[in-house]
Design a protein around this motif. Structure first.
Motif, PDB file in Angstrom:
ATOM      1  N   ILE A  51       0.895  -1.013   0.038  1.00 51.56           N
ATOM      2  CA  ILE A  51       0.078  -0.100  -0.079  1.00 51.56           C
ATOM      3  C   ILE A  51       0.945   1.234   0.007  1.00 51.56           C
ATOM      4  O   ILE A  51       0.666   1.992  -0.811  1.00 51.56           O
ATOM      5  CB  ILE A  51      -0.964  -0.076   1.170  1.00 51.56           C
ATOM      6  CG1 ILE A  51      -1.926  -1.186   1.150  1.00 51.56           C
ATOM      7  CG2 ILE A  51      -1.863   1.367   1.186  1.00 51.56           C
ATOM      8  CD1 ILE A  51      -3.001  -1.109   0.327  1.00 51.56           C
ATOM      9  N   ASP A  52       2.039   1.120   0.795  1.00 45.15           N
ATOM     10  CA  ASP A  52       2.996   2.387   0.735  1.00 45.15           C
ATOM     11  C   ASP A  52       3.524   2.678  -0.462  1.00 45.15           C
ATOM     12  O   ASP A  52       3.616   3.919  -0.992  1.00 45.15           O
ATOM     13  CB  ASP A  52       4.017   2.181   1.940  1.00 45.15           C
ATOM     14  CG  ASP A  52       3.501   2.123   3.213  1.00 45.15           C
ATOM     15  OD1 ASP A  52       2.411   2.726   3.438  1.00 45.15           O
ATOM     16  OD2 ASP A  52       4.523   1.745   4.147  1.00 45.15           O
ATOM     17  N   LEU A  53       3.687   1.603  -1.201  1.00 43.14           N
ATOM     18  CA  LEU A  53       4.272   1.626  -2.892  1.00 43.14           C
ATOM     19  C   LEU A  53       3.322   2.467  -3.705  1.00 43.14           C
ATOM     20  O   LEU A  53       3.550   3.149  -4.275  1.00 43.14           O
ATOM     21  CB  LEU A  53       4.492   0.238  -3.030  1.00 43.14           C
ATOM     22  CG  LEU A  53       5.397   0.014  -4.540  1.00 43.14           C
ATOM     23  CD1 LEU A  53       6.790   1.150  -4.322  1.00 43.14           C
ATOM     24  CD2 LEU A  53       5.660  -1.134  -4.817  1.00 43.14           C
ATOM     25  N   LEU A  54       2.097   1.977  -3.325  1.00 45.03           N
ATOM     26  CA  LEU A  54       0.788   2.053  -4.383  1.00 45.03           C
ATOM     27  C   LEU A  54       0.464   3.800  -4.035  1.00 45.03           C
ATOM     28  O   LEU A  54       0.311   4.419  -4.864  1.00 45.03           O
ATOM     29  CB  LEU A  54      -0.377   1.449  -4.325  1.00 45.03           C
ATOM     30  CG  LEU A  54      -0.390   0.091  -4.588  1.00 45.03           C
ATOM     31  CD1 LEU A  54      -1.352  -0.599  -4.641  1.00 45.03           C
ATOM     32  CD2 LEU A  54       0.320  -0.100  -6.118  1.00 45.03           C
ATOM     33  N   VAL A  55       0.853   4.211  -2.820  1.00 40.73           N
ATOM     34  CA  VAL A  55       0.594   5.583  -2.408  1.00 40.73           C
ATOM     35  C   VAL A  55       1.677   6.382  -2.955  1.00 40.73           C
ATOM     36  O   VAL A  55       1.451   7.499  -3.646  1.00 40.73           O
ATOM     37  CB  VAL A  55       0.568   5.731  -0.895  1.00 40.73           C
ATOM     38  CG1 VAL A  55       0.601   7.378  -0.304  1.00 40.73           C
ATOM     39  CG2 VAL A  55      -0.609   5.020  -0.161  1.00 40.73           C
ATOM     40  N   GLN A  56       2.847   5.771  -3.052  1.00 32.28           N
ATOM     41  CA  GLN A  56       4.155   6.718  -3.787  1.00 32.28           C
ATOM     42  C   GLN A  56       3.864   6.859  -5.108  1.00 32.28           C
ATOM     43  O   GLN A  56       3.657   7.785  -5.574  1.00 32.28           O
ATOM     44  CB  GLN A  56       5.080   5.821  -3.674  1.00 32.28           C
ATOM     45  CG  GLN A  56       6.649   6.617  -3.460  1.00 32.28           C
ATOM     46  CD  GLN A  56       7.712   5.417  -3.085  1.00 32.28           C
ATOM     47  OE1 GLN A  56       7.339   4.604  -2.302  1.00 32.28           O
ATOM     48  NE2 GLN A  56       8.571   5.448  -4.179  1.00 32.28           N
ATOM     49  N   ALA A 110      -7.668   3.029   3.292  1.00 38.17           N
ATOM     50  CA  ALA A 110      -8.736   4.171   3.589  1.00 38.17           C
ATOM     51  C   ALA A 110      -7.739   5.464   4.318  1.00 38.17           C
ATOM     52  O   ALA A 110      -7.950   6.366   4.057  1.00 38.17           O
ATOM     53  CB  ALA A 110      -9.656   3.786   4.629  1.00 38.17           C
ATOM     54  N   ALA A 111      -6.589   4.686   5.123  1.00 38.99           N
ATOM     55  CA  ALA A 111      -5.983   5.815   5.955  1.00 38.99           C
ATOM     56  C   ALA A 111      -5.126   6.637   5.046  1.00 38.99           C
ATOM     57  O   ALA A 111      -4.875   7.952   5.058  1.00 38.99           O
ATOM     58  CB  ALA A 111      -5.140   5.165   6.854  1.00 38.99           C
ATOM     59  N   ALA A 112      -4.717   6.012   3.855  1.00 36.13           N
ATOM     60  CA  ALA A 112      -3.982   6.827   2.924  1.00 36.13           C
ATOM     61  C   ALA A 112      -5.013   7.344   1.680  1.00 36.13           C
ATOM     62  O   ALA A 112      -4.368   7.788   0.614  1.00 36.13           O
ATOM     63  CB  ALA A 112      -2.854   5.675   2.047  1.00 36.13           C
ATOM     64  N   LYS A 113      -6.300   7.190   2.031  1.00 39.64           N
ATOM     65  CA  LYS A 113      -7.094   7.984   1.012  1.00 39.64           C
ATOM     66  C   LYS A 113      -6.783   7.331  -0.554  1.00 39.64           C
ATOM     67  O   LYS A 113      -6.993   7.912  -1.484  1.00 39.64           O
ATOM     68  CB  LYS A 113      -7.088   9.379   0.776  1.00 39.64           C
ATOM     69  CG  LYS A 113      -7.282   9.930   2.329  1.00 39.64           C
ATOM     70  CD  LYS A 113      -7.698  11.375   1.990  1.00 39.64           C
ATOM     71  CE  LYS A 113      -8.413  12.042   3.350  1.00 39.64           C
ATOM     72  NZ  LYS A 113      -7.891  11.817   4.642  1.00 39.64           N
ATOM     73  N   LEU A 114      -6.471   5.947  -0.500  1.00 39.56           N
ATOM     74  CA  LEU A 114      -6.351   5.294  -1.682  1.00 39.56           C
ATOM     75  C   LEU A 114      -7.558   4.583  -2.319  1.00 39.56           C
ATOM     76  O   LEU A 114      -7.960   3.838  -1.327  1.00 39.56           O
ATOM     77  CB  LEU A 114      -5.157   4.454  -1.711  1.00 39.56           C
ATOM     78  CG  LEU A 114      -4.452   3.747  -2.734  1.00 39.56           C
ATOM     79  CD1 LEU A 114      -3.430   4.793  -3.286  1.00 39.56           C
ATOM     80  CD2 LEU A 114      -3.557   2.817  -2.227  1.00 39.56           C
ATOM     81  N   PRO A 115      -8.105   4.603  -3.631  1.00 40.79           N
ATOM     82  CA  PRO A 115      -9.174   3.846  -3.894  1.00 40.79           C
ATOM     83  C   PRO A 115      -8.649   2.323  -3.595  1.00 40.79           C
ATOM     84  O   PRO A 115      -7.526   1.798  -4.190  1.00 40.79           O
ATOM     85  CB  PRO A 115      -9.300   4.028  -5.311  1.00 40.79           C
ATOM     86  CG  PRO A 115      -8.476   5.193  -5.404  1.00 40.79           C
ATOM     87  CD  PRO A 115      -7.522   5.267  -4.424  1.00 40.79           C
TER      88      PRO A 115
END
Ligand SMILES: *Cc1c(COP(=O)(O)O)cnc(C)c1O
Length: 444
Positions: free
Chosen positions: A233-238, A284-289
Protein backbone atom coordinates in the motif's frame (compact mmCIF):
# COMPACT_ATOMS: atom_id res chain seq x y z
CA UNK A 1 1.56 -41.01 21.99
CA UNK A 2 3.79 -38.83 19.84
CA UNK A 3 2.77 -35.64 18.11
CA UNK A 4 2.47 -37.40 14.78
CA UNK A 5 -0.79 -39.07 15.71
CA UNK A 6 -3.84 -37.15 14.62
CA UNK A 7 -6.94 -37.43 16.68
CA UNK A 8 -9.79 -38.58 14.47
CA UNK A 9 -10.67 -36.98 12.00
CA UNK A 10 -9.28 -33.64 10.89
CA UNK A 11 -9.68 -33.51 7.18
CA UNK A 12 -12.82 -33.18 5.12
CA UNK A 13 -14.86 -36.33 4.65
CA UNK A 14 -12.40 -38.81 6.19
CA UNK A 15 -14.21 -41.35 8.37
CA UNK A 16 -14.05 -44.91 9.63
CA UNK A 17 -16.69 -46.90 7.76
CA UNK A 18 -18.76 -49.86 8.94
CA UNK A 19 -16.03 -52.28 7.87
CA UNK A 20 -13.65 -50.39 10.17
CA UNK A 21 -11.66 -49.02 7.20
CA UNK A 22 -10.64 -45.48 6.40
CA UNK A 23 -13.07 -43.96 3.93
CA UNK A 24 -12.76 -40.69 2.03
CA UNK A 25 -15.63 -39.07 0.19
CA UNK A 26 -17.73 -42.05 1.25
CA UNK A 27 -15.40 -44.47 -0.59
CA UNK A 28 -13.50 -47.27 1.19
CA UNK A 29 -9.76 -46.66 0.76
CA UNK A 30 -9.02 -50.42 0.68
CA UNK A 31 -11.46 -50.75 -2.23
CA UNK A 32 -9.66 -47.86 -3.97
CA UNK A 33 -6.27 -49.53 -3.43
CA UNK A 34 -7.71 -52.77 -4.79
CA UNK A 35 -9.29 -51.20 -7.85
CA UNK A 36 -6.61 -48.70 -8.88
CA UNK A 37 -3.48 -50.17 -7.28
CA UNK A 38 -0.93 -48.37 -5.15
CA UNK A 39 0.69 -45.91 -4.79
CA UNK A 40 -2.51 -43.98 -5.30
CA UNK A 41 -3.29 -40.35 -4.51
CA UNK A 42 -6.90 -39.78 -3.46
CA UNK A 43 -8.43 -36.28 -3.54
CA UNK A 44 -11.45 -35.38 -1.43
CA UNK A 45 -13.26 -33.11 -3.90
CA UNK A 46 -15.74 -31.85 -1.31
CA UNK A 47 -12.86 -30.48 0.77
CA UNK A 48 -11.38 -28.60 -2.21
CA UNK A 49 -14.82 -27.09 -2.90
CA UNK A 50 -15.17 -26.18 0.77
CA UNK A 51 -11.82 -24.33 0.77
CA UNK A 52 -12.81 -22.38 -2.35
CA UNK A 53 -16.17 -21.44 -0.80
CA UNK A 54 -14.48 -20.34 2.44
CA UNK A 55 -12.03 -18.07 0.63
CA UNK A 56 -14.81 -16.50 -1.42
CA UNK A 57 -17.01 -16.02 1.61
CA UNK A 58 -14.41 -13.84 3.36
CA UNK A 59 -14.38 -11.40 0.46
CA UNK A 60 -18.15 -11.46 0.03
CA UNK A 61 -18.65 -10.69 3.73
CA UNK A 62 -16.14 -7.84 3.58
CA UNK A 63 -17.85 -6.50 0.46
CA UNK A 64 -14.62 -6.07 -1.50
CA UNK A 65 -13.84 -6.85 -5.14
CA UNK A 66 -11.58 -9.91 -5.37
CA UNK A 67 -10.21 -12.77 -7.35
CA UNK A 68 -9.15 -16.18 -6.06
CA UNK A 69 -6.53 -17.72 -8.33
CA UNK A 70 -5.32 -21.22 -7.55
CA UNK A 71 -1.56 -21.77 -7.85
CA UNK A 72 -1.51 -24.67 -10.32
CA UNK A 73 1.94 -25.79 -9.32
CA UNK A 74 0.61 -27.30 -6.06
CA UNK A 75 -1.24 -29.95 -8.06
CA UNK A 76 -2.69 -29.87 -11.48
CA UNK A 77 -4.28 -32.03 -14.14
CA UNK A 78 -7.01 -31.54 -16.70
CA UNK A 79 -9.67 -32.57 -14.16
CA UNK A 80 -8.27 -30.07 -11.65
CA UNK A 81 -8.54 -27.17 -14.10
CA UNK A 82 -12.09 -28.28 -14.90
CA UNK A 83 -12.96 -28.30 -11.19
CA UNK A 84 -11.53 -24.78 -10.81
CA UNK A 85 -13.47 -23.51 -13.82
CA UNK A 86 -16.67 -25.07 -12.51
CA UNK A 87 -16.09 -23.45 -9.10
CA UNK A 88 -15.43 -20.05 -10.68
CA UNK A 89 -11.84 -19.57 -9.59
CA UNK A 90 -8.90 -18.44 -11.66
CA UNK A 91 -5.46 -20.00 -11.77
CA UNK A 92 -1.79 -19.14 -11.82
CA UNK A 93 0.37 -20.84 -14.37
CA UNK A 94 4.15 -20.90 -14.39
CA UNK A 95 5.04 -22.71 -17.60
CA UNK A 96 3.95 -23.50 -21.13
CA UNK A 97 3.05 -26.98 -19.89
CA UNK A 98 0.59 -25.64 -17.35
CA UNK A 99 -0.93 -23.34 -19.97
CA UNK A 100 -1.26 -26.31 -22.34
CA UNK A 101 -2.96 -28.46 -19.71
CA UNK A 102 -5.40 -25.67 -18.81
CA UNK A 103 -6.13 -25.19 -22.50
CA UNK A 104 -6.82 -28.93 -22.96
CA UNK A 105 -9.21 -28.70 -20.00
CA UNK A 106 -11.15 -25.87 -21.64
CA UNK A 107 -10.19 -23.56 -18.78
CA UNK A 108 -11.01 -19.89 -19.51
CA UNK A 109 -7.44 -18.61 -19.75
CA UNK A 110 -8.51 -14.98 -19.49
CA UNK A 111 -8.78 -15.94 -15.82
CA UNK A 112 -5.15 -17.10 -15.64
CA UNK A 113 -2.06 -15.21 -14.47
CA UNK A 114 1.35 -16.19 -15.80
CA UNK A 115 4.17 -16.18 -13.22
CA UNK A 116 7.84 -17.05 -13.31
CA UNK A 117 11.30 -15.56 -13.02
CA UNK A 118 12.45 -16.70 -16.46
CA UNK A 119 9.50 -17.09 -18.79
CA UNK A 120 10.94 -17.89 -22.19
CA UNK A 121 10.08 -15.98 -25.35
CA UNK A 122 8.32 -19.12 -26.62
CA UNK A 123 6.24 -19.36 -23.43
CA UNK A 124 5.26 -15.68 -23.59
CA UNK A 125 4.25 -16.06 -27.25
CA UNK A 126 2.22 -19.13 -26.32
CA UNK A 127 0.54 -17.29 -23.43
CA UNK A 128 -0.50 -14.50 -25.81
CA UNK A 129 -1.93 -16.79 -28.46
CA UNK A 130 -3.66 -18.95 -25.83
CA UNK A 131 -5.36 -15.86 -24.37
CA UNK A 132 -3.80 -15.80 -20.88
CA UNK A 133 -5.32 -12.78 -19.14
CA UNK A 134 -2.49 -11.41 -17.01
CA UNK A 135 1.29 -11.55 -17.12
CA UNK A 136 2.99 -11.02 -13.78
CA UNK A 137 6.21 -9.26 -14.76
CA UNK A 138 9.19 -10.42 -12.75
CA UNK A 139 12.28 -8.61 -14.10
CA UNK A 140 13.60 -5.98 -16.51
CA UNK A 141 14.58 -8.49 -19.19
CA UNK A 142 11.01 -9.74 -19.28
CA UNK A 143 9.56 -6.25 -19.68
CA UNK A 144 11.59 -5.79 -22.87
CA UNK A 145 10.95 -9.31 -24.10
CA UNK A 146 7.19 -9.06 -23.63
CA UNK A 147 7.03 -5.60 -25.16
CA UNK A 148 8.92 -6.81 -28.26
CA UNK A 149 6.57 -9.77 -28.66
CA UNK A 150 3.49 -7.57 -28.20
CA UNK A 151 4.82 -5.10 -30.77
CA UNK A 152 5.30 -7.92 -33.28
CA UNK A 153 1.78 -9.24 -32.60
CA UNK A 154 0.30 -5.71 -32.46
CA UNK A 155 -1.32 -6.71 -29.17
CA UNK A 156 -1.47 -5.40 -25.63
CA UNK A 157 -1.96 -7.27 -22.36
CA UNK A 158 -2.74 -6.73 -18.67
CA UNK A 159 0.30 -6.93 -16.42
CA UNK A 160 1.11 -6.82 -12.71
CA UNK A 161 4.56 -6.09 -11.32
CA UNK A 162 5.90 -8.70 -8.94
CA UNK A 163 7.48 -6.90 -6.01
CA UNK A 164 9.94 -8.45 -3.55
CA UNK A 165 8.92 -6.53 -0.43
CA UNK A 166 11.83 -7.66 1.74
CA UNK A 167 9.72 -9.52 4.26
CA UNK A 168 10.87 -12.90 5.51
CA UNK A 169 8.09 -15.18 6.58
CA UNK A 170 9.05 -17.81 9.15
CA UNK A 171 9.24 -21.02 7.26
CA UNK A 172 11.80 -23.36 5.70
CA UNK A 173 14.48 -21.48 3.79
CA UNK A 174 13.89 -23.27 0.49
CA UNK A 175 10.29 -22.21 0.37
CA UNK A 176 10.91 -18.59 1.31
CA UNK A 177 10.43 -16.20 -1.59
CA UNK A 178 9.71 -12.70 -0.24
CA UNK A 179 12.98 -11.82 1.49
CA UNK A 180 15.35 -9.33 -0.12
CA UNK A 181 17.86 -11.90 -1.33
CA UNK A 182 15.45 -13.70 -3.63
CA UNK A 183 15.51 -14.57 -7.32
CA UNK A 184 11.89 -13.42 -7.69
CA UNK A 185 10.53 -9.98 -8.45
CA UNK A 186 11.58 -6.34 -8.39
CA UNK A 187 13.32 -5.36 -5.18
CA UNK A 188 11.47 -2.75 -3.19
CA UNK A 189 14.17 -1.23 -0.98
CA UNK A 190 16.74 -0.55 -3.70
CA UNK A 191 14.19 1.28 -5.85
CA UNK A 192 14.03 -1.37 -8.60
CA UNK A 193 10.27 -1.63 -8.13
CA UNK A 194 9.71 2.04 -8.92
CA UNK A 195 12.18 1.86 -11.82
CA UNK A 196 10.13 -1.02 -13.26
CA UNK A 197 6.93 0.98 -12.69
CA UNK A 198 8.33 3.93 -14.66
CA UNK A 199 9.54 1.67 -17.45
CA UNK A 200 6.20 -0.11 -17.82
CA UNK A 201 4.23 3.12 -17.68
CA UNK A 202 6.14 4.30 -20.74
CA UNK A 203 5.11 1.18 -22.72
CA UNK A 204 1.49 1.48 -23.90
CA UNK A 205 1.20 -2.22 -24.84
CA UNK A 206 1.69 -3.15 -21.18
CA UNK A 207 -1.51 -2.33 -19.34
CA UNK A 208 -0.31 -2.04 -15.75
CA UNK A 209 -3.16 -3.04 -13.46
CA UNK A 210 -1.29 -3.24 -10.16
CA UNK A 211 1.20 -5.14 -8.08
CA UNK A 212 1.85 -8.62 -6.77
CA UNK A 213 3.87 -10.11 -3.94
CA UNK A 214 4.18 -13.61 -2.51
CA UNK A 215 6.16 -13.80 0.71
CA UNK A 216 6.58 -17.54 1.14
CA UNK A 217 4.83 -20.79 1.81
CA UNK A 218 3.43 -22.78 4.74
CA UNK A 219 3.16 -19.54 6.75
CA UNK A 220 1.41 -19.79 10.13
CA UNK A 221 1.39 -16.18 11.28
CA UNK A 222 -0.58 -13.24 9.97
CA UNK A 223 2.04 -10.57 10.71
CA UNK A 224 4.09 -11.36 7.57
CA UNK A 225 1.02 -10.82 5.41
CA UNK A 226 0.19 -7.62 7.30
CA UNK A 227 3.71 -6.28 6.77
CA UNK A 228 3.58 -7.19 3.08
CA UNK A 229 0.17 -5.55 2.63
CA UNK A 230 1.40 -2.42 4.36
CA UNK A 231 4.56 -2.26 2.23
CA UNK A 232 2.53 -2.68 -0.96
CA UNK A 233 0.00 0.00 0.00
CA UNK A 234 2.87 2.38 0.82
CA UNK A 235 4.31 1.72 -2.62
CA UNK A 236 0.97 2.34 -4.32
CA UNK A 237 0.56 5.59 -2.38
CA UNK A 238 3.95 6.68 -3.70
CA UNK A 239 2.99 5.76 -7.27
CA UNK A 240 -0.40 7.46 -6.89
CA UNK A 241 1.47 10.78 -6.82
CA UNK A 242 2.24 10.26 -10.50
CA UNK A 243 -1.48 9.88 -11.23
CA UNK A 244 -1.42 6.07 -11.31
CA UNK A 245 -4.35 4.20 -9.77
CA UNK A 246 -3.80 0.53 -9.00
CA UNK A 247 -6.78 -1.67 -9.82
CA UNK A 248 -5.26 -4.88 -8.44
CA UNK A 249 -3.35 -5.76 -5.28
CA UNK A 250 -2.32 -9.42 -5.40
CA UNK A 251 -0.95 -10.68 -2.08
CA UNK A 252 -0.03 -14.18 -3.19
CA UNK A 253 -0.55 -17.44 -1.35
CA UNK A 254 1.39 -19.27 1.33
CA UNK A 255 -1.35 -19.97 3.88
CA UNK A 256 -0.17 -22.79 6.14
CA UNK A 257 -1.81 -26.17 6.56
CA UNK A 258 -1.72 -28.82 9.27
CA UNK A 259 0.50 -31.73 8.28
CA UNK A 260 0.75 -33.18 11.78
CA UNK A 261 -0.69 -32.41 15.18
CA UNK A 262 2.43 -30.31 15.84
CA UNK A 263 1.25 -27.77 13.23
CA UNK A 264 -1.26 -25.25 14.49
CA UNK A 265 -2.13 -22.97 11.58
CA UNK A 266 -5.20 -20.76 11.50
CA UNK A 267 -8.01 -21.90 9.24
CA UNK A 268 -6.89 -20.83 5.71
CA UNK A 269 -9.62 -18.24 5.34
CA UNK A 270 -8.50 -16.50 8.57
CA UNK A 271 -5.27 -15.34 6.89
CA UNK A 272 -7.36 -13.86 4.12
CA UNK A 273 -9.75 -12.20 6.59
CA UNK A 274 -6.76 -10.52 8.19
CA UNK A 275 -5.25 -9.45 4.85
CA UNK A 276 -8.55 -7.90 3.74
CA UNK A 277 -8.91 -6.02 7.03
CA UNK A 278 -5.39 -4.57 6.84
CA UNK A 279 -5.68 -3.59 3.17
CA UNK A 280 -9.00 -1.85 3.81
CA UNK A 281 -7.65 0.05 6.82
CA UNK A 282 -4.41 1.08 5.16
CA UNK A 283 -6.04 2.12 1.90
CA UNK A 284 -8.63 4.18 3.75
CA UNK A 285 -5.97 5.84 5.90
CA UNK A 286 -3.96 6.73 2.78
CA UNK A 287 -7.11 7.86 0.91
CA UNK A 288 -6.27 5.32 -1.79
CA UNK A 289 -9.15 3.84 -3.82
CA UNK A 290 -9.46 0.22 -2.66
CA UNK A 291 -7.97 -2.05 -5.34
CA UNK A 292 -9.34 -5.50 -6.14
CA UNK A 293 -7.67 -7.95 -3.76
CA UNK A 294 -6.33 -11.10 -5.38
CA UNK A 295 -5.03 -14.17 -3.54
CA UNK A 296 -3.20 -17.20 -4.90
CA UNK A 297 -3.59 -20.16 -2.56
CA UNK A 298 -1.97 -23.38 -3.72
CA UNK A 299 -1.16 -25.63 -0.79
CA UNK A 300 -4.10 -24.52 1.36
CA UNK A 301 -6.54 -25.41 -1.41
CA UNK A 302 -5.40 -29.01 -2.01
CA UNK A 303 -2.88 -30.28 0.56
CA UNK A 304 -5.34 -31.55 3.15
CA UNK A 305 -7.65 -32.93 0.47
CA UNK A 306 -4.96 -35.39 -0.68
CA UNK A 307 -4.20 -38.78 0.88
CA UNK A 308 -1.57 -41.18 -0.47
CA UNK A 309 -2.24 -44.92 -0.29
CA UNK A 310 0.76 -47.26 -0.27
CA UNK A 311 1.13 -51.01 0.13
CA UNK A 312 3.47 -52.14 2.88
CA UNK A 313 6.19 -54.62 1.82
CA UNK A 314 9.50 -55.38 3.48
CA UNK A 315 10.66 -54.66 6.99
CA UNK A 316 14.04 -54.28 8.65
CA UNK A 317 14.30 -54.42 12.44
CA UNK A 318 17.34 -52.99 14.17
CA UNK A 319 16.76 -53.77 17.86
CA UNK A 320 17.11 -50.70 20.01
CA UNK A 321 17.71 -48.51 16.95
CA UNK A 322 14.84 -48.48 14.48
CA UNK A 323 12.14 -50.48 12.73
CA UNK A 324 12.05 -49.73 9.02
CA UNK A 325 8.77 -50.52 7.24
CA UNK A 326 8.98 -50.08 3.48
CA UNK A 327 6.18 -49.10 1.09
CA UNK A 328 5.78 -49.30 -2.69
CA UNK A 329 6.29 -45.56 -3.27
CA UNK A 330 8.51 -42.84 -1.85
CA UNK A 331 10.54 -39.91 -3.14
CA UNK A 332 9.27 -40.45 -6.70
CA UNK A 333 5.70 -39.61 -5.70
CA UNK A 334 6.51 -37.39 -2.70
CA UNK A 335 9.91 -35.69 -2.58
CA UNK A 336 8.97 -33.34 0.27
CA UNK A 337 10.35 -35.36 3.20
CA UNK A 338 13.70 -35.83 1.40
CA UNK A 339 13.79 -32.24 0.10
CA UNK A 340 12.41 -30.21 3.01
CA UNK A 341 12.37 -32.68 5.90
CA UNK A 342 8.61 -32.33 5.64
CA UNK A 343 6.61 -34.14 8.32
CA UNK A 344 3.50 -36.22 7.77
CA UNK A 345 1.15 -38.50 9.59
CA UNK A 346 -0.23 -41.88 8.52
CA UNK A 347 -2.49 -44.73 9.62
CA UNK A 348 -3.25 -48.27 8.53
CA UNK A 349 -6.22 -48.00 6.18
CA UNK A 350 -7.73 -51.24 7.53
CA UNK A 351 -7.61 -50.05 11.15
CA UNK A 352 -7.23 -46.28 11.23
CA UNK A 353 -8.20 -45.89 14.88
CA UNK A 354 -6.39 -48.94 16.29
CA UNK A 355 -3.99 -48.29 19.17
CA UNK A 356 -0.35 -48.08 18.07
CA UNK A 357 1.86 -50.88 19.43
CA UNK A 358 5.22 -49.83 18.00
CA UNK A 359 7.10 -46.91 16.52
CA UNK A 360 8.28 -47.43 12.95
CA UNK A 361 9.90 -45.36 10.22
CA UNK A 362 8.36 -45.54 6.77
CA UNK A 363 10.91 -46.08 4.01
CA UNK A 364 10.35 -45.59 0.31
CA UNK A 365 11.51 -48.06 -2.35
CA UNK A 366 13.96 -45.76 -4.15
CA UNK A 367 17.72 -46.24 -4.13
CA UNK A 368 18.58 -43.40 -1.77
CA UNK A 369 19.11 -43.65 1.99
CA UNK A 370 17.32 -40.30 2.19
CA UNK A 371 14.20 -41.81 0.65
CA UNK A 372 12.23 -41.90 3.90
CA UNK A 373 8.59 -40.80 4.00
CA UNK A 374 8.05 -40.69 7.74
CA UNK A 375 10.26 -40.97 10.81
CA UNK A 376 9.03 -42.38 14.14
CA UNK A 377 5.42 -43.11 13.34
CA UNK A 378 3.40 -44.84 16.06
CA UNK A 379 1.55 -47.68 14.29
CA UNK A 380 -0.44 -50.80 15.14
CA UNK A 381 1.13 -54.12 14.10
CA UNK A 382 1.34 -54.11 10.30
CA UNK A 383 1.73 -56.96 7.81
CA UNK A 384 3.09 -57.01 4.27
CA UNK A 385 0.14 -56.23 2.02
CA UNK A 386 -1.48 -53.78 4.45
CA UNK A 387 -2.36 -50.36 3.04
CA UNK A 388 -0.80 -47.31 4.65
CA UNK A 389 -2.73 -44.06 4.25
CA UNK A 390 -0.51 -40.97 4.49
CA UNK A 391 -2.42 -37.75 5.09
CA UNK A 392 -2.10 -34.24 3.64
CA UNK A 393 -0.17 -35.20 0.52
CA UNK A 394 -2.30 -33.17 -1.92
CA UNK A 395 0.16 -30.32 -2.55
CA UNK A 396 3.62 -30.51 -4.12
CA UNK A 397 3.53 -34.30 -4.18
CA UNK A 398 2.32 -35.47 -7.58
CA UNK A 399 3.33 -32.14 -9.12
CA UNK A 400 6.95 -32.81 -8.15
CA UNK A 401 6.80 -36.52 -8.99
CA UNK A 402 9.63 -38.10 -10.97
CA UNK A 403 10.54 -41.35 -12.68
CA UNK A 404 13.64 -41.85 -10.58
CA UNK A 405 14.73 -45.51 -10.80
CA UNK A 406 12.18 -45.77 -13.65
CA UNK A 407 9.36 -46.21 -11.21
CA UNK A 408 6.04 -45.21 -12.77
CA UNK A 409 4.27 -42.18 -11.35
CA UNK A 410 1.15 -43.09 -9.35
CA UNK A 411 -2.48 -42.89 -10.39
CA UNK A 412 -4.72 -40.12 -9.02
CA UNK A 413 -8.43 -40.34 -8.22
CA UNK A 414 -11.09 -37.82 -7.24
CA UNK A 415 -13.63 -39.10 -4.70
CA UNK A 416 -16.93 -37.44 -3.85
CA UNK A 417 -20.35 -38.56 -2.63
CA UNK A 418 -19.47 -42.25 -2.55
CA UNK A 419 -17.98 -42.39 -6.04
CA UNK A 420 -14.41 -42.44 -7.34
CA UNK A 421 -13.19 -41.10 -10.67
CA UNK A 422 -9.75 -41.81 -12.14
CA UNK A 423 -8.25 -38.45 -13.16
CA UNK A 424 -4.64 -39.42 -13.88
CA UNK A 425 -3.76 -42.93 -14.99
CA UNK A 426 -0.88 -44.83 -13.49
CA UNK A 427 2.17 -44.51 -15.68
CA UNK A 428 3.27 -47.70 -17.46
CA UNK A 429 6.78 -48.98 -18.20
CA UNK A 430 6.06 -48.26 -21.85
CA UNK A 431 5.08 -44.66 -21.02
CA UNK A 432 8.46 -44.16 -19.41
CA UNK A 433 10.39 -45.62 -22.35
CA UNK A 434 8.37 -43.91 -25.05
CA UNK A 435 10.67 -40.91 -25.43
CA UNK A 436 13.80 -43.04 -25.61
CA UNK A 437 15.24 -43.27 -29.09
CA UNK A 438 15.71 -46.97 -29.75
CA UNK A 439 18.13 -47.38 -32.61
CA UNK A 440 19.21 -50.97 -32.19
CA UNK A 441 22.70 -51.48 -33.51
CA UNK A 442 22.55 -53.93 -36.43
CA UNK A 443 24.77 -56.49 -34.66
CA UNK A 444 22.12 -57.12 -31.97
C1 LIG B 1 3.84 -21.07 -5.11
C2 LIG B 1 3.16 -19.78 -5.28
C3 LIG B 1 1.89 -19.59 -4.74
C4 LIG B 1 1.18 -20.63 -3.90
O1 LIG B 1 1.85 -20.86 -2.71
P1 LIG B 1 1.21 -21.86 -1.63
O2 LIG B 1 2.18 -21.86 -0.52
O3 LIG B 1 1.09 -23.19 -2.28
O4 LIG B 1 -0.12 -21.30 -1.24
C5 LIG B 1 1.27 -18.39 -4.99
N1 LIG B 1 1.86 -17.42 -5.72
C6 LIG B 1 3.08 -17.59 -6.25
C7 LIG B 1 3.68 -16.51 -7.05
C8 LIG B 1 3.77 -18.76 -6.05
O5 LIG B 1 5.00 -18.90 -6.57
Amino acid sequence: MGVDVLSYYHYGTQATNQAGHLSIGGVDTLALAHEYGTPLIVYDVALIKQRIAEFKQVFEEAGVAYKVTYASKAFTAIAMYQLLAEQGVGCDVVSGGEIYTAQQAGFPLANASFHGNNKTAAELEYALTAGVGTIVLDNFHEIDLLNDILTRHEQSIDVLLRIAPGISAHTHEYIMTGQEDSKFGFDLKSGQATQAFEKVQALPRLNLRGVHCHIGSQIFETNGFEMAATAMIDLLVQWAQTGFTAEVLNLGGGFGVRYTAADQPLAPQEYVRDIVKVVKQQAAAAKLPLPEIWIEPGRSMVAEAGTSLYTIGSRKDLPGIRHYVAVDGGMGDNIRPALYEAKYSAVLANAPEAEPVETVSIAGKYCESGDMLLWDLPLPQSQPGDVLAMFVTGAYGYSMASNYNRNPRPAVVFVENGAARLIIKRETYADMAQLDVNESPSHL
